[in-house]
Design a protein around this motif. Structure first.
Motif, PDB file in Angstrom:
ATOM      1  N   LEU A  38       0.841  -1.207   0.000  1.00 49.28           N
ATOM      2  CA  LEU A  38       0.000   0.000   0.000  1.00 49.28           C
ATOM      3  C   LEU A  38       0.869   1.247   0.000  1.00 49.28           C
ATOM      4  CD1 LEU A  38      -2.765  -1.197   2.466  1.00 49.28           C
ATOM      5  CD2 LEU A  38      -2.706  -1.299  -0.028  1.00 49.28           C
ATOM      6  N   ARG A  41       1.835   1.659  -3.472  1.00 48.55           N
ATOM      7  CA  ARG A  41       0.694   2.074  -4.285  1.00 48.55           C
ATOM      8  C   ARG A  41       0.355   3.549  -4.057  1.00 48.55           C
ATOM      9  NH1 ARG A  41      -3.165  -2.733  -4.473  1.00 48.55           N
ATOM     10  NH2 ARG A  41      -2.351  -3.269  -6.528  1.00 48.55           N
ATOM     11  N   HIS A  42       0.509   3.998  -2.841  1.00 47.08           N
ATOM     12  CA  HIS A  42       0.171   5.396  -2.550  1.00 47.08           C
ATOM     13  C   HIS A  42       1.348   6.348  -2.685  1.00 47.08           C
ATOM     14  CE1 HIS A  42      -3.167   3.383  -0.002  1.00 47.08           C
ATOM     15  NE2 HIS A  42      -3.516   3.493  -1.248  1.00 47.08           N
TER      16      HIS A  42
ATOM     17  N   GLU B  41      -8.409  -1.849  -3.815  1.00 45.37           N
ATOM     18  CA  GLU B  41      -6.963  -2.107  -3.926  1.00 45.37           C
ATOM     19  C   GLU B  41      -6.195  -1.539  -2.737  1.00 45.37           C
ATOM     20  OE1 GLU B  41      -6.153  -0.885  -8.186  1.00 45.37           O
ATOM     21  OE2 GLU B  41      -5.502  -2.977  -8.161  1.00 45.37           O
ATOM     22  N   GLU B  42      -6.816  -1.571  -1.575  1.00 48.62           N
ATOM     23  CA  GLU B  42      -6.157  -1.066  -0.365  1.00 48.62           C
ATOM     24  C   GLU B  42      -6.175  -2.089   0.761  1.00 48.62           C
ATOM     25  OE1 GLU B  42      -7.713   2.586   1.089  1.00 48.62           O
ATOM     26  OE2 GLU B  42      -8.025   3.417  -0.900  1.00 48.62           O
ATOM     27  N   GLN B 441      -9.709   5.563  -5.561  1.00 48.63           N
ATOM     28  CA  GLN B 441      -9.253   6.867  -5.121  1.00 48.63           C
ATOM     29  C   GLN B 441      -9.723   7.948  -6.105  1.00 48.63           C
ATOM     30  OE1 GLN B 441      -7.163   4.070  -5.624  1.00 48.63           O
ATOM     31  NE2 GLN B 441      -7.594   3.441  -3.519  1.00 48.63           N
ATOM     32  N   LEU B 848      -8.896   8.055   0.278  1.00 44.01           N
ATOM     33  CA  LEU B 848      -8.706   6.603   0.284  1.00 44.01           C
ATOM     34  C   LEU B 848      -9.915   5.949   0.946  1.00 44.01           C
ATOM     35  CD1 LEU B 848      -5.088   6.445   1.779  1.00 44.01           C
ATOM     36  CD2 LEU B 848      -5.707   6.218  -0.622  1.00 44.01           C
TER      37      LEU B 848
END
Ligand SMILES: Cc1cc2nc3c(=O)[nH]c(=O)nc-3n(C[C@H](O)[C@H](O)[C@H](O)COP(=O)(O)OP(=O)(O)OC[C@H]3O[C@@H](n4cnc5c(N)ncnc54)[C@H](O)[C@@H]3O)c2cc1C
Ligand code: FES
Ligand code: FES
Lengths: 304, 935
Positions: A38, A41-42, B41-42, B441, B848
């Motif tokens: 994550l 991804r972020h 996807e988190e 997002q 998010l």
């Protein structure tokens, strides 16, 4: 987005170290990936040339009893910990803290090693390991050695380990003996991120009579940049009967020694301070009760 | 590329794929197993759950190569030779499937539970499913389904659906019917937009604004165009037609031209061979901006110093001033013994439908199936999509086809244009199909949300409990573009008296443009916000005059013969009193004397109630029309067609039921075709709780026309009077003999007639606000009571129980209705306790899924539901709207309960335990701070 190019699942530590070396900083250790992937991804961590998965390494994904100590591989998942009867009865707080990380899907892959290596001041597994006075075995700068868990943390999200070169191998936890017990609880908010407003783990040893506290270890987080013991609180408990007065002394010590901060969209300092009181009033009697009776059934697993 | 050996649903695979794949990508893209859905996807939503060696994991963050040698089970692997797994059956039979997007995840997670625990408790189900989210059902039906499947798997047979009491059902109407898509939704075969693939398909991405408010100085796409694999990069300069769209006002550029007005504004779009390349190309587009001052909140937006969001508008940032004037407000307050005036604030709320937006454009002439430019999309208003897209594309509407796919939840958030126009432009430019799937997002950033509001409300009453006046001022944050702001905030305004008789009212609402994400339609349509204020003020007044809050409401409740504050005489179908009585009866049942609030140790408990009403249909003078078509085939199957959308709320079953009822067919012999601008006539927008009523009526009348045609042909053929023919069980019966309906269809065809009917239904006319007539043709009513527990140590609030009574006119499909009730309550609970979309000076913080918590199964209260059926004369079988009314009063009921438990009144939501506790400790009586104030 491609988060990584190559994915390796070495089965020995040497193989993993050799892979890290061969990528020379462009590969990174991954365990469950529930933080790291994550973060990539972020955009908090750059995409990686390769990920080196430690969860298939022999010995990293198992627990081994050695007398009164338990060796827990860094790649052991939260679910494995929750499922361990030994831990449930003799390091109850660890089950209670790993039992509230995420939901089952996250606990089935997320690891204790990942929780610790991420070095958050409020990592739930970490909070309990600190109260358990755990030791960690690492390969750091090519050298394999044991160190007290506290030495691992350098700052929020920063540990001694370089995840492109070093590996956290395993934890060593001394299990509770007679008249010893632990407990963990945390306070969450229903909005916002999954990290706790405050978590608290305690380990207590009572005297033969089951009245006085012989020794205590308490970890409350996040109150500082790194997970740390609440030594003033421990001091307030040692040597006295674990009764209401002692707990209120511990609460008082927490008030004087801890200075939790306001963190945006998580909690005000004032609220955190109140919660430190509440948690101590909940955790300490529970741990004492467990130590007195020798019975410990983990509470709140899967929910809090 | 590397070798991966893996077993999926007992089938071994030896694959050569990139090591960068996640398990979800492997399943969906490499193996075509699209039953596994991606929601965030988190590792947060859990709907991508599959089993790896029997263990549930989030496949969206599980590296495929971590599964080397493993055995994977997906939703497609559950049914055995076509026999549904016990869980799949139970999810259908207990109504636990609405939009179905979360269903694979819920079922897989539940399967892992039952594999290890044959008889789980409610608590164990909560633990197992805590991080597997559903936005539609509210989870009550999920508990029931899992218990039922567990019983079935233990060999004790499934449990019966817990029926709700209704009036005597007919053959099809009033029966708990499963939607035609239900089986596909539980097996993973249901296809949502992202599940479609076309040969040579490209992938689109959108470059969004870098500032909430800025002038665009220049856009340079040359570096992006040069990236290998990029097929098109388009900006406002490439818009073939008019660069503008919008549902009520056309004020929203398809691609930002001179300036950007919020962070979600699209600046450029890209089509490339892979989604990765498209994403990379976005980073190469150079946009030079000149930042402008940001208008961050609606009150400030009205001040002279505020920058102008739309410079060309004469009214500055005022999007609309809405007024309700009724009676003599001064006289009203003069008559009052008690006047209570307070200010309430509600935040921006995100729909968080589980399926992020996705659209696919297929160019004209791509293949035989696509002679014209076609857009595949899960949208609430296909004909509006076509109208708006054709305008931007500069083509006549007949050259564009919008084909609706299944919709993974909408709740109002899929009414505006998302990727529809962009994929059409990219498909036209590249000559290839182009798919544009928004990440979670991006979805959260871009789409219109529920208006944040500031509501000042003043309520006056006489000591005997008679309401004399309501005065209110509302500010609505309309965001950067109008979307449905005008209509939504009109509803907030007209409903700001609550469902009561208020002889004097003066209400002003200012909807403002700001640089926040646009606000638009969201279940409740503005009434959710005003109810929070109205219903708490009702309790405050009741307390001030020393009256029981229930009695106070009963005294003032609208009833037949009453007039609303907009001057509408209510002539029929006002079931409010009965909803109050039913809830009151339940709430006060039990041996102990009833108390509104009490303490036990460090816990405080309280009951709170709230009433609500909500219009059915567009109202306000807007023509409200739906067209439906019914065709019967020789195999005795009927098909009903209309463009209305089923986003999980259960429309397809309702249409099948009313058609089946009128044609005397078993429901499973009626197919429903929805949402296709070429194959289905216009059903109008799926909004305003109007589909059961308006499209339901269109289908019903079309079926009646069809029946009459069949009867007349049969009568002639067999020489019997048409009125002696009965339609029953798929047959035409007369004098003890019968023939199949399909046979009559054959006779019609022989005579050169088509067995097809079409009906244009126009709902009863309504009047615009301010004209004093009927603004709406029907209202639904509801009362809810909530029981809460407040932890006085931590301030944490838990809702233990909700009793709801909803007057829905007629329960056409009671099981689907219960789903609306339970899901509505859950959404209301989220609105009150967990949800807030935080925007910091135009920049969303809540970007998010992890930063925006919708209720999970662990929040599920016990729900007791009553259906009250006061039929409305013109509704199909008496039915009126239900989609929204179920969700409106949960928030104020909880807020009132918190007051009764603690003595603290909450003026802002979400209720913040931090602020609540600080108030308890300081002895304050009012809480005006909320979560976003913790800084
Ligand atoms: C939905 C959700 C809820 C969550 N809830 C909680 C919660 O309630 N409480 C909580 O504490 N956490 C929570 N987390 C965070 C996370 O799941 C846990 O911290 C987990 O233990 C991380 O373990 P992992 O194996 O997934 O770590 P990874 O993501 O694999 O790794 C984390 C970091 O540690 C490094 N690393 C991992 N293993 C090693 C090793 N053996 N040697 C050296 N470096 C290593 C990685 O390089 C990376 O930098 C949550 C996460 C999600 C997605
Ligand atoms: S958890 Fe995987 S898509 Fe949400
Ligand atoms: S049915 Fe669960 S999200 Fe729609």
């Amino acid at each position: 987005m491609t988060l990584w190019k190559h994915y390796h699942t070495p089965s020995t530590l040497d193989e993993a170290l050799a892979l890290l070396a061969s990528y020379d900083g462009r590969a990174r250790i991954v365990a469950g990936g529930t933080d790291l992937l994550l973060d990539i991804r972020h955009g908090h961590v750059p995409p990686q040339e390769a990920l080196i998965d430690v969860t298939c390494i022999d010995g990293l994904n198992t627990m081994r009893l050695d007398g009164d100590t338990l060796l827990i591989g860094a790649g052991v998942t939260h679910s494995q910990i929750v499922g361990s009867d030994t831990l449930a009865s003799r390091a109850t707080c660890l089950v209670e803290s790993c039992g509230v990380v995420g939901g089952p899907q996250v606990r089935n892959v997320g690891t204790l090693g990942g929780n610790v290596a991420h070095a958050l001041p409020a990592g739930d597994g970490t909070t309990s390991l600190v109260a358990l006075d755990a030791e960690v075995e690492v390969v750091h700068q090519g050298e394999r050695r044991w160190l007290p868990i506290g030495e691992l943390f350098l700052g929020p999200g920063v540990s001694l380990l370089d995840p492109t070169r070093d590996i956290l191998v395993q934890f060593r936890v001394r299990l509770c003996g007679p008249r010893e017990a632990t407990a963990f609880k945390r306070i969450m908010r229903p909005q916002g991120v999954a990290l706790p407003i405050l978590g608290c783990a305690a380990w207590l040893r009572l005297d033969e009579a089951g009245e006085r506290c012989e020794d205590a270890r308490v970890c409350i987080g996040p109150v500082a940049k790194v997970p740390a013991r609440a030594t003033a609180v421990e001091e307030a408990l040692r040597g006295a009967p674990v009764d209401e007065a002692a707990i209120e002394r511990a609460v008082g010590a927490a008030h004087e020694s801890l200075s939790p901060r306001t963190s945006k969209y998580r909690a005000t300092a004032e609220y955190r301070q109140e919660m430190a009181d509440v948690l101590l009033r909940r955790v300490l009697p529970l741990a004492a009760e467990r130590a007195r009776t020798g019975q410990a059934v983990p509470e709140g697993v899967g929910m809090e | 590329m590397s070798k991966l050996n893996i077993t999926v649903n007992d089938q071994p695979y030896d694959l050569d794929i990139p090591e960068s794949r996640t398990l979800a990508q492997l399943l969906r893209y490499d193996l075509g197993l699209t039953g596994t859905k991606i929601g965030c996807e988190e590792a947060e939503c859990g709907i991508c759950t599959v089993l790896v060696n029997g263990v549930p994991v989030d496949s969206c963050i599980y590296p495929a190569f971590k599964a080397q040698g493993a055995s994977i089970t997906t939703i497609e692997g559950l049914a055995n030779n076509g026999d549904l797994h016990a869980l799949q059956k139970a999810f259908i039979d207990h109504g636990a499937v609405q939009c179905g997007f979360c269903t694979p995840g819920l079922i897989m997670t539940a399967k892992a539970l039952l594999d290890n625990n044959p008889d789980p408790s409610d608590h164990e189900i909560k633990v197992a499913l805590k991080d597997t989210y559903c936005r539609c059902t509210g989870y009550t039906s999920v508990f029931n389904a899992i218990h039922s499947a567990a019983s079935d798997l233990r060999g004790q047979g499934p449990l019966a659906w817990k029926a709700v009491k209704t009036v005597e059902p007919l053959k099809a109407v009033g029966q708990p019917v499963a939607a035609q898509e239900a089986v596909d939704k539980v097996t993973g075969h249901a296809r949502f937009a992202d599940d479609y693939v076309f040969p040579g398909m490209l992938f689109g991405r959108t470059l969004r604004a870098a500032y909430p408010h800025a002038r665009i100085v220049s856009i340079d796409t040359s570096r992006a165009e040069a990236l290998p694999g990029v097929k098109a990069v388009l900006t406002h300069e490439d818009v073939p037609g008019e660069n503008i769209h919008g549902l009520v006002y056309a004020d929203w550029p398809a691609l930002a031209a001179d300036k950007v007005r919020y962070m979600g504004d699209p600046v450029a779009i890209v089509a490339a061979e892979t989604a990765d390349i498209a994403a990379e190309a976005l980073g190469l587009i150079e946009v030079e901006y000149e930042p402008l001052p940001v208008v961050g909140d609606p009150e400030f937006a009205r001040s002279p110093e505020a920058a102008r969001v739309h410079e060309e508008r004469e009214d500055g940032n005022l999007l609309k001033h809405i007024k309700v004037r009724h009676g003599d407000i001064d006289q009203g307050f003069a008559e009052a013994d008690v006047v209570i005036e307070r200010e309430y604030r509600t935040p921006t709320i995100e729909h968080m439908f589980m399926e992020p937006e996705c659209a696919i454009g297929v160019p004209a002439g791509f293949d035989d199936e696509h002679p014209k430019l076609t857009v595949y999309v899960g949208s609430q208003i296909p004909y509006e999509d076509r109208r708006q897209a054709a305008r931007v594309l500069g083509i006549p509407e007949d050259q564009l086809r919008v084909r609706g796919t299944l919709i993974g939840g909408g709740f109002g958030g899929k009414e505006d244009i998302a990727g529809q126009i962009h994929v059409a432009m990219l498909a036209q430019t590249t000559g290839k199909p182009v798919k544009m799937l928004y990440t979670r997002q991006e979805s959260m950033l871009f789409h219109p949300k529920r208006h944040a509001t500031i509501i000042r409300i003043k309520t006056g009453a006489r000591r005997d409990g008679t309401l004399t006046a309501v005065q209110a001022e509302l500010y609505g944050d309309g965001g950067a573009y109008a979307s449905l702001s005008d209509k939504v905030m009109t509803r907030a305004t007209t409903h700001a008296t609550g469902p009561y008789v208020v002889p004097n009212a003066r209400i002003d609402c200012y909807v403002m443009y700001t640089n926040n994400p646009p606000s638009g339609a969201f279940r409740g349509f503005g009434v959710t916000q005003s109810a929070f204020a109205v219903e708490q003020n009702m309790d405050l007044v009741a307390e001030a005059i020393g009256m029981d809050p229930m009695e106070f409401r009963l005294k003032n409740a609208q009833r037949v013969g009453a007039t609303t504050a907009t001057g509408q005489l209510l002539r029929e179908s006002v079931g409010l009193l009965e909803t109050i009585e039913r809830v009151d009866g339940d709430m006060r049942a039990g041996d102990a004397p009833f108390r509104w609030g009490w303490r036990e140790g460090s816990k405080a408990y309280g009951w709170g109630i709230a009433c609500a009403y909500k219009n059915t249909g567009l109202g306000g003078g807007a023509p409200d029309r739906a067209v439906a078509e019914v065709e019967v085939f020789e195999n005795s199957i009927a098909e009903v067609r209309t463009s209305s959308a089923d986003m999980g709320q259960g429309l397809s079953a309702v249409l099948a039921q009313v058609t089946a009822e009128e044609l005397g067919l078993p429901v499973n012999q009626v197919r429903v075709l929805l949402s296709d601008t070429d194959l289905t006539p216009d059903g109008g927008p799926t909004t305003a709780s109007r589909q059961t009523y308006v499209s339901g009526n269109a289908a019903r009348h079309a079926a009646v026309v069809m029946r009459e045609a069949l009867a007349s042909v049969a009568a002639e053929h067999m020489s019997v009077p048409p009125d002696e023919i009965r339609f029953e069980g798929g047959k035409l019966r007369y004098n003890g003999s019968s023939i199949e309906i399909g046979e009559v269809v054959g006779w019609m065809r022989e005579q050169g007639m088509e067995a097809r009917s079409r009906y244009t239904y126009d709902a009863p006319a309504t009047q615009p606000l301010g004209t004093g007539g009927d603004m709406h043709f029907a209202f639904s009513y509801a009362t809810q009571a909530a029981l809460v527990e407040v932890d006085l140590d931590t301030g944490a609030v838990h809702v233990l129980k909700v009793i709801a009574a909803n007057d829905v006119g007629r329960a056409i499909n009671p099981r689907a209705l219960e789903g609306q009730v339970e899901g509505g309550i859950s959404m209301g609970l989220g609105n009150c306790l967990t949800e807030q979309y935080i925007i910091e000076d135009g920049v969303p913080w809540s970007g998010l899924f992890a930063r925006y918590k919708i209720p999970s199964i662990k929040h599920t209260p016990e729900v007791i539901s009553h259906l009250v059926e006061h039929p409305t004369a013109d509704g199909p079988f008496g039915a009126k709207g239900v989609g929204e009314i179920t969700s409106i009063n949960t928030t104020p009921a909880i807020a009132n309960a918190i007051y009764n438990a603690t003595g603290l009144r909450v003026f802002r939501i979400p209720v913040d335990q931090d602020a609540l506790l600080r108030a308890i400790k300081s002895g304050a009586r009012e809480v005006t701070a909320t979560w976003s104030d913790v800084k």
